[in-house]
Enzyme design. Sequence first.
Site, mmCIF file in Angstrom:
data_model
loop_
_atom_site.group_PDB
_atom_site.id
_atom_site.type_symbol
_atom_site.label_atom_id
_atom_site.label_comp_id
_atom_site.label_asym_id
_atom_site.label_seq_id
_atom_site.Cartn_x
_atom_site.Cartn_y
_atom_site.Cartn_z
ATOM 1 N N GLY A 105 0.914 -1.073 -0.008
ATOM 2 C CA GLY A 105 -0.085 0.074 -0.056
ATOM 3 C C GLY A 105 0.911 1.008 0.120
ATOM 4 N N GLU A 143 -0.642 1.111 -6.369
ATOM 5 C CA GLU A 143 0.400 0.539 -5.327
ATOM 6 C C GLU A 143 0.753 -1.133 -5.404
ATOM 7 O OE1 GLU A 143 2.450 1.984 -3.102
ATOM 8 O OE2 GLU A 143 1.472 4.059 -3.036
ATOM 9 N N GLU A 200 4.264 -2.366 -6.032
ATOM 10 C CA GLU A 200 4.963 -2.969 -4.884
ATOM 11 C C GLU A 200 5.204 -4.490 -5.381
ATOM 12 O OE1 GLU A 200 3.491 -1.808 -1.321
ATOM 13 O OE2 GLU A 200 4.821 -0.286 -1.098
ATOM 14 N N PRO A 209 -6.363 7.742 15.663
ATOM 15 C CA PRO A 209 -5.595 8.507 15.601
ATOM 16 C C PRO A 209 -3.995 8.324 15.772
ATOM 17 C CG PRO A 209 -7.207 9.205 16.915
ATOM 18 C CD PRO A 209 -7.300 7.612 16.525
ATOM 19 N N GLU A 226 11.324 -7.205 -0.147
ATOM 20 C CA GLU A 226 10.826 -8.420 -0.243
ATOM 21 C C GLU A 226 9.292 -8.516 -0.618
ATOM 22 O OE1 GLU A 226 12.274 -11.426 -0.458
ATOM 23 O OE2 GLU A 226 14.225 -10.618 -0.654
#
Lengths: 229, 229
Positions: A46, A62, A66, A83, A115
Amino acid sequence: MSFTYQYAHPAVTVDAVVFGFDESDLKVLLVQRAGEPHRGSWALPGGFVEMTEDLETAARRELAEETGLSRLFLEQLYTFGAPERDPRERVISVAYYALVKLMDHAVRAASDAKEVAWFPVADLPDLAFDHEEIVNMALKRLKGKIRYEPIGFELLPEKFPLSELQRLYETVLEQPLDKRNFRKKIQGMGLLQDTHEIQQDVAHRAARLYRFDQAAYQALRKRGFNFEL
Amino acid sequence: MSFTYQYAHPAVTVDAVVFGFDESDLKVLLVQRAGEPHRGSWALPGGFVEMTEDLETAARRELAEETGLSRLFLEQLYTFGAPERDPRERVISVAYYALVKLMDHAVRAASDAKEVAWFPVADLPDLAFDHEEIVNMALKRLKGKIRYEPIGFELLPEKFPLSELQRLYETVLEQPLDKRNFRKKIQGMGLLQDTHEIQQDVAHRAARLYRFDQAAYQALRKRGFNFEL
DNA sequence: GCAAAAGTGTTTCGGATACACCCATGC
DNA sequence: GCATGGGTGTATCCGAAACACTTTTGC
C-alpha cells in the site's frame, strides 16, 4: 516543494489484503518494509493516495508498483483511522481486499528491493501498524461474501476440477462440505462450463476441468438469480 | 495559523446517512447547507475529521453538533474519494449510516441556523456533492443487513407491536410478508420479550407490545445462533 | 492389485410457503 | 353492528442434509 492548508489534513493511504489459494491453503501477500517505521517488518502492500487519482486506482497502482500484480479482483473493505495507528503523523488508510489466481501471477518484488512473499493466513508473521486487524477484517469479509457471491472463482485458475473448488470453500469457510451435495448444488446453478478437458499428470483418475461462466451468471442475475452456497 | 506538509494531503470528512422509520415510511435526515458550495441544497450531515479523533467519534460529534442526535446505532458504510467530488479541494469522505428511533429523538437544527429535516427515501430532494450515491449505498446496505442482523429494532421505539415490526421489514425490503409466517418466525427466535403491555389510544383492538431482548440475543449468538429473516 | 481421488442417487427431515377465519375494541 | 386491525394453525412443498459404493488411472 510543500503544501500549506488553513486546517490540519491527515495523510491518506490505501492498503490491500491480497488473497491467493494454492491446493493446500489460503495465503496473503505481504511486503517487507524498506523504511521506517517498522523497517524490516512484514506489512500489507500500500501507499499514499495521489491527489488526482481515485481510491481504487491508487490501490491498483500501489499493488502494481510493489508486487507486480495487476488486473485482479479488488474491492473496498473498510477505512481505518485511529489517531495513533501510524506514529509519524495522522494517517487514514482505506483498506481493500483482492483475490488473485496464484498460478497466473508470479509476484515480483518492487524495484526498491523490498521482499514480497505469500504467507498462509493460519501462520502470519507479526505485522506492522494495525495491519493484523485489517487482515482479520478482510478474512471475515471473504468468509461472508464467498457464500453469496461467486467470487471464489477469482482465486482459482481459469480451468479447475470441482474438487479444487470444494477445497477452496472448505478452506475459506473452515468447515467440511459434503462432496455429493456440493457438486449437486454448484452444478445445478448452471454457472460451470465443462471444458471437456481433464487434469494432466496426476497420479490417479483425472478430473474434468470446469470454467466459471461469467456470461451465464450475468444473464441469470438479471432474472433475479442469487448465487448462494 | 496554517499547516504545511511535504506532500499534498487531502481533506477528510465524515458524512452520515441517518435513517428513521415512522408508521408509514423510511426517512433520511438531511441538513440544508449554510455555506458554499451548494449553499441552500440539502445534504447529509457531516464535516471535517479532527486530527485527534477517531473516524466514528468524528461522525458522532458531527451528528450531535448538526442535528442534536446522540447515542444512536452507527456503522461505517464506505469511503468515497473521487478526485472531483468536492469542487473546493480534494475531499475524501468516510460515510457512515445510522439508525434512530424516531419517537425518542426530536431533531433540532444546529445553532448556526441550518435547517434539519426528515425526508422519505422514496422522495428525496436533489442532494449536494455525491450524496445521492451515498444514500443509495446506505439503502442497499440496510436492505441487506436487516435480514441477517437484528438491527431493525434500532428503528423502532423500545416497545412495539409485531405489526409495526412487520411493516418496517416490508418497507425496507420492499416486499410484502405473510403475517402468520412472519410472526411464527420472529417469535420462534426467542428474541422478543412480551412486555404485557398493550397499545393505548388506538381505534381498534389494541396489540401486545414487545421489546427486543438484547441479552437473549447475545446469549444465543454465543451458541452459534444466526439471526435471519 | 492397490492406492488415490473422481464420480454418482436416493431417502429423510425441517424450514418455507400458502392460505382464511374469528377476536377485541372504538365508534 | 360495523370497521379496523390483532391474533391464530395446518397442510404442502422444496431444498438441505445425510449417507456408501463403484470407477478410473498411475504406479
